[in-house]
Design an enzyme around this catalytic site. Structure first.
Site, short mmCIF file in Angstrom:
data_model
loop_
_atom_site.label_atom_id
_atom_site.label_comp_id
_atom_site.label_asym_id
_atom_site.label_seq_id
_atom_site.Cartn_x
_atom_site.Cartn_y
_atom_site.Cartn_z
N GLY A 14 2.10 -5.54 11.64
CA GLY A 14 1.35 -6.06 10.51
C GLY A 14 2.05 -7.19 9.78
N TYR A 149 -7.41 7.11 3.12
CA TYR A 149 -6.13 6.40 3.19
C TYR A 149 -4.99 7.33 2.76
CZ TYR A 149 -2.61 2.86 1.91
OH TYR A 149 -1.45 2.11 1.78
#
Length: 241
Positions: A14, A149
């Protein structure tokens, strides 16, 4: 005359923006070779000398074994792995589509587990290595609209603690860093009023910066953390205190 050893290699996921990019920049500044993974291309010049980029979609779980093999073949055995890539879709569970739930859990939890599975093997063979998983304070504090999440990140922390016990005898440490909310693209999807309230609640009156979180990651990768494993370091400007 013995040739100098090559710098240790760290794989960071990422790295196209935000915390991943800040972490990659910090690590190359510290003298590591860094291979960054993301779905978008990254110009190595924006990170620094010693950075190489590999375009990859970690949401493709079936492709992770081949990806890990390709990385090792192209760049050598990794010393460190930073599992940073994540998706933080904002939505209440009753109205979230099942495909959205699946995508968050797969990218935020299953992808780090699988990538770690294949990249920790050369660490075990070398009897040295560092794994740092990026969690979130939401795993422990909760936050409206981030239940999926939070569930995935709580799984990351449980994975971190148990894997530390599995790998420690071979000299591999496993830790997590739990940032608070940061001024990055991931938090832009949240309501500004909620973010302002979080800032006001922080003892420092602000968010932690990506660079401050990256410094914690760098510490856990370095020699001074050799005796630290199975723990989560919180960097949130005190908002969860």
């Amino acid at each position: 005359m013995t040739a100098p050893a090559a710098p240790d290699l760290v794989v960071v996921t990422g790295t196209s923006s935000g915390l991943g990019a800040a972490t990659a920049r910090r690590l190359v500044a510290d003298g590591y070779r860094v291979v960054g993974l993301s779905r978008r291309d990254v110009d190595p010049a924006t990170i620094g000398e010693g950075y190489a980029h590999h375009r990859a979609d970690l949401a493709d779980l079936d492709g992770i074994p081949a990806l890990a093999k390709e990385l090792i073949t192209a760049h050598g055995r990794p010393y460190g792995l930073v599992n940073n890539a994540a998706s933080g879709l904002d939505g209440l569970l009753p109205t979230m589509h099942n495909s959205e739930i699946r995508s968050v859990v797969e990218l935020d939890l299953l992808a780090p587990v699988l990538l770690t599975k294949y990249l920790c093997r050369p660490m075990l063979a070398a009897r040295r290595g560092r794994i740092v998983n990026i969690s979130s304070i939401v795993a422990r504090t909760g936050f409206r609209g981030l239940s999926v999440y939070a569930a995935a990140k709580a799984g990351v922390e449980g994975f971190t603690r148990s894997l530390a016990r599995d790998l420690g005898a071979r000299g591999v440490t496993v830790n997590a860093v739990a940032p608070g909310f940061l001024d990055t693209a991931m938090t832009e999807v949240l309501e500004s009023g909620n973010l302002d309230r979080i800032k006001r609640r922080s003892p420092l009156g602000r968010f932690a910066t990506p660079e401050e979180v990256a410094a914690a990651v760098a510490h856990l990768l370095g020699p001074d953390s050799a005796g630290t494993t199975g723990t989560t370091v919180t960097v949130d400007a005190g908002s969860s205190a």
